[in-house]
Design a protein around this motif. Structure first.
Motif, PDB file in Angstrom:
ATOM      1  N   ILE A   1      -4.982  -5.258   0.586  1.00 53.18           N
ATOM      2  CA  ILE A   1      -4.152  -5.217   0.364  1.00 53.18           C
ATOM      3  C   ILE A   1      -4.615  -3.692  -0.050  1.00 53.18           C
ATOM      4  O   ILE A   1      -4.858  -3.274  -0.961  1.00 53.18           O
ATOM      5  CB  ILE A   1      -3.841  -5.368  -0.407  1.00 53.18           C
ATOM      6  CG1 ILE A   1      -3.263  -6.965  -0.456  1.00 53.18           C
ATOM      7  CG2 ILE A   1      -2.065  -4.111  -1.448  1.00 53.18           C
ATOM      8  CD1 ILE A   1      -2.043  -7.839  -0.208  1.00 53.18           C
ATOM      9  N   PRO A   2      -4.028  -2.494   0.788  1.00 55.00           N
ATOM     10  CA  PRO A   2      -3.966  -1.728   0.893  1.00 55.00           C
ATOM     11  C   PRO A   2      -3.610  -1.012  -0.204  1.00 55.00           C
ATOM     12  O   PRO A   2      -2.864  -1.210  -0.355  1.00 55.00           O
ATOM     13  CB  PRO A   2      -3.985  -0.475   2.582  1.00 55.00           C
ATOM     14  CG  PRO A   2      -3.330  -1.704   2.567  1.00 55.00           C
ATOM     15  CD  PRO A   2      -3.094  -3.256   2.182  1.00 55.00           C
ATOM     16  N   ASN A   3      -4.572   1.016  -0.909  1.00 53.73           N
ATOM     17  CA  ASN A   3      -3.838   1.658  -1.580  1.00 53.73           C
ATOM     18  C   ASN A   3      -3.274   2.601  -1.171  1.00 53.73           C
ATOM     19  O   ASN A   3      -2.840   3.494  -1.231  1.00 53.73           O
ATOM     20  CB  ASN A   3      -5.261   1.699  -2.511  1.00 53.73           C
ATOM     21  CG  ASN A   3      -5.377   1.067  -2.812  1.00 53.73           C
ATOM     22  OD1 ASN A   3      -4.801   0.293  -3.651  1.00 53.73           O
ATOM     23  ND2 ASN A   3      -6.916   0.819  -3.304  1.00 53.73           N
ATOM     24  N   TYR A   4      -2.357   2.719   0.605  1.00 56.89           N
ATOM     25  CA  TYR A   4      -2.140   3.435   1.351  1.00 56.89           C
ATOM     26  C   TYR A   4      -1.521   2.236   2.116  1.00 56.89           C
ATOM     27  O   TYR A   4      -2.121   1.683   3.235  1.00 56.89           O
ATOM     28  CB  TYR A   4      -2.810   4.627   1.755  1.00 56.89           C
ATOM     29  CG  TYR A   4      -3.922   3.879   3.144  1.00 56.89           C
ATOM     30  CD1 TYR A   4      -4.892   3.422   1.904  1.00 56.89           C
ATOM     31  CD2 TYR A   4      -3.612   4.298   4.343  1.00 56.89           C
ATOM     32  CE1 TYR A   4      -6.076   3.245   3.391  1.00 56.89           C
ATOM     33  CE2 TYR A   4      -4.472   4.492   5.573  1.00 56.89           C
ATOM     34  CZ  TYR A   4      -5.427   3.884   4.911  1.00 56.89           C
ATOM     35  OH  TYR A   4      -6.261   3.282   5.097  1.00 56.89           O
TER      36      TYR A   4
ATOM     37  N   GLY B   1       0.529  -1.235   0.185  1.00 55.99           N
ATOM     38  CA  GLY B   1       0.244  -0.096   0.017  1.00 55.99           C
ATOM     39  C   GLY B   1       0.708   1.640   0.279  1.00 55.99           C
ATOM     40  O   GLY B   1       0.840   2.508  -0.217  1.00 55.99           O
ATOM     41  N   GLU B   2       1.781   1.508   0.629  1.00 55.55           N
ATOM     42  CA  GLU B   2       2.857   2.173   0.522  1.00 55.55           C
ATOM     43  C   GLU B   2       3.313   2.845  -1.011  1.00 55.55           C
ATOM     44  O   GLU B   2       3.657   3.780  -1.526  1.00 55.55           O
ATOM     45  CB  GLU B   2       3.861   1.960   1.042  1.00 55.55           C
ATOM     46  CG  GLU B   2       4.948   3.146   1.770  1.00 55.55           C
ATOM     47  CD  GLU B   2       5.751   3.281   3.328  1.00 55.55           C
ATOM     48  OE1 GLU B   2       6.632   1.413   2.730  1.00 55.55           O
ATOM     49  OE2 GLU B   2       5.825   3.369   4.429  1.00 55.55           O
TER      50      GLU B   2
ATOM     51  N   VAL C   1      -4.096  -7.502  -6.458  1.00 54.87           N
ATOM     52  CA  VAL C   1      -3.536  -5.714  -6.412  1.00 54.87           C
ATOM     53  C   VAL C   1      -4.381  -4.628  -7.304  1.00 54.87           C
ATOM     54  O   VAL C   1      -4.747  -5.515  -8.081  1.00 54.87           O
ATOM     55  CB  VAL C   1      -2.422  -6.037  -6.575  1.00 54.87           C
ATOM     56  CG1 VAL C   1      -1.679  -4.730  -5.930  1.00 54.87           C
ATOM     57  CG2 VAL C   1      -1.783  -6.910  -5.123  1.00 54.87           C
ATOM     58  N   GLU C   2      -4.935  -4.064  -6.940  1.00 53.62           N
ATOM     59  CA  GLU C   2      -6.086  -3.152  -7.071  1.00 53.62           C
ATOM     60  C   GLU C   2      -5.936  -1.662  -6.944  1.00 53.62           C
ATOM     61  O   GLU C   2      -6.461  -0.561  -6.210  1.00 53.62           O
ATOM     62  CB  GLU C   2      -7.333  -3.385  -7.063  1.00 53.62           C
ATOM     63  CG  GLU C   2      -8.213  -3.979  -6.514  1.00 53.62           C
ATOM     64  CD  GLU C   2      -9.582  -4.541  -6.362  1.00 53.62           C
ATOM     65  OE1 GLU C   2     -10.114  -3.970  -7.637  1.00 53.62           O
ATOM     66  OE2 GLU C   2     -10.154  -5.507  -5.720  1.00 53.62           O
ATOM     67  N   PRO C   3      -5.039  -0.941  -7.378  1.00 49.47           N
ATOM     68  CA  PRO C   3      -5.071   0.782  -6.880  1.00 49.47           C
ATOM     69  C   PRO C   3      -5.490   1.421  -7.817  1.00 49.47           C
ATOM     70  O   PRO C   3      -5.975   0.839  -9.311  1.00 49.47           O
ATOM     71  CB  PRO C   3      -3.521   0.599  -7.762  1.00 49.47           C
ATOM     72  CG  PRO C   3      -2.613  -0.213  -8.170  1.00 49.47           C
ATOM     73  CD  PRO C   3      -3.595  -2.007  -7.441  1.00 49.47           C
TER      74      PRO C   3
ATOM     75  N   THR D   1      -9.559  -1.770  -1.853  1.00 51.22           N
ATOM     76  CA  THR D   1      -8.668  -2.086  -1.468  1.00 51.22           C
ATOM     77  C   THR D   1      -8.090  -3.543  -2.457  1.00 51.22           C
ATOM     78  O   THR D   1      -9.065  -4.081  -2.497  1.00 51.22           O
ATOM     79  CB  THR D   1      -8.757  -3.037   0.157  1.00 51.22           C
ATOM     80  OG1 THR D   1     -10.008  -4.032   0.470  1.00 51.22           O
ATOM     81  CG2 THR D   1      -8.623  -1.501   1.016  1.00 51.22           C
ATOM     82  N   GLY D   2      -7.006  -4.447  -2.556  1.00 54.93           N
ATOM     83  CA  GLY D   2      -7.160  -5.773  -2.889  1.00 54.93           C
ATOM     84  C   GLY D   2      -7.774  -6.383  -2.071  1.00 54.93           C
ATOM     85  O   GLY D   2      -8.038  -6.308  -1.065  1.00 54.93           O
TER      86      GLY D   2
END
Ligand code: MN
Ligand code: MN
Length: 291
Positions: free
Chosen positions: A165-168, A131-132, A185-187, A150-151
């Motif tokens: 899987i966070p986006n941050y 995420g970072e 995973v999905e930004p 999120t992913g």
């Protein structure tokens, strides 16, 4: 593993096909049916209805029965699709900008974020560190990630299997990736506020109970085709329209709200499903190769 790899290849080809056939003025219903038909013709099943989310709509829009919505001339369009073989699911998405080039930067931001995420994925990395990496790329591109999307880990017949899987860098996503884990995973990137809210309509549902006093016949039809995976009412012409709201009230169905950007911002998204391997991760739909 073989089923997952095959499902990934079907999704890769289906996304390529979608990018090929989409054009301004095309009915969204036609696009959804073509993509889902393609997946079936390739020997897989749709893991969920084709999601075609336009402009400020971030996710969860699929064509309704008799939908008259068409692809606009100038728009940013997310095509998010899934296929499964025997319950082994691959979930992936691309974004395209039609008409002017005004949204190319926004498209590029989530693409580059997915690329970066792929580069950092390996056994031992914590989900928040991915995420970072994602937020870093999107911020450096001049946009915001969508913080509340999120992913997700995927299991057999289970699209959202708990861990995210966070986006941050959300430290609550503390799990470390392990060899053999399957993660989507999905930004998402936006020029708006960075949050999605419910848009006030539902086009996708999922069975949450397989027993219903009143609706057993319909529940069995749905379970037979979709198991507990998301589905669209247009897949079941034999089920009457008033079933859905009543079954939601009874706790038999869950309805996915169409999600829109809170500030009205436009949204881009890229997604792939990865298997964590020794030293890295294997992209199953090879989304990054499509652009
Ligand atoms: Mn997806
Ligand atoms: Mn997903």
């Amino acid at each position: 593993m073989r089923e997952l790899i095959e499902a990934g290849e079907v999704v890769h080809r289906a996304l390529k096909y979608a990018l090929d056939v989409i054009h301004p003025d095309m009915p969204v219903l036609e696009l959804c049916e073509k993509i889902e038909g393609f997946i079936i013709a390739q020997g897989a099943k749709p893991a969920f209805p084709a999601n075609i989310s336009i402009n400020n709509v971030a996710a969860h829009y699929t064509a309704k029965k008799g939908d008259e919505l068409r692809i606009p001339r100038n728009a940013i369009i997310k095509i998010d699709i899934g296929a499964h073989k025997d319950g082994y699911i691959v979930d992936a998405a691309v974004t395209i900008s039609l008409g002017s080039n005004a949204y190319d930067g926004l498209v590029r931001a989530s693409y580059s974020a997915l690329k970066k995420a792929f580069e950092v994925m390996r056994p031992g990395i914590k989900a928040w560190q991915i995420g970072e990496a994602i937020e870093g790329v999107i911020r450096a591109s001049g946009y915001r990630p969508i913080y509340n999307l999120t992913g997700h880990r995927i299991e057999r017949y289970n699209l959202h299997a708990g861990e995210v899987i966070p986006n941050y860098p959300d430290k609550s996503a503390s799990q470390a990736l392990k060899v053999g884990d399957v993660y989507a995973v999905e930004p998402f990137a936006t020029n708006g506020r960075g949050y999605v809210v419910d848009g006030g309509s539902i086009t996708i549902y999922r069975l949450v109970r397989v027993k219903s006093k009143k609706y057993q016949k319909y529940v069995e039809i749905i379970y037979e085709y979709s198991n507990n995976l998301p589905f669209a009412p247009r897949w079941f012409p034999q089920i009457p329209d008033d079933f859905y709201e009543e079954a939601m009230a009874e706790g038999v169905l869950y309805g996915y709200e169409v999600l829109v950007e809170e500030g009205g911002g436009f949204v881009s998204q890229f997604e792939d499903t990865f298997v964590v391997e020794e030293g890295g991760a294997r992209p199953l739909a090879r989304t990054l190769e499509l652009l």
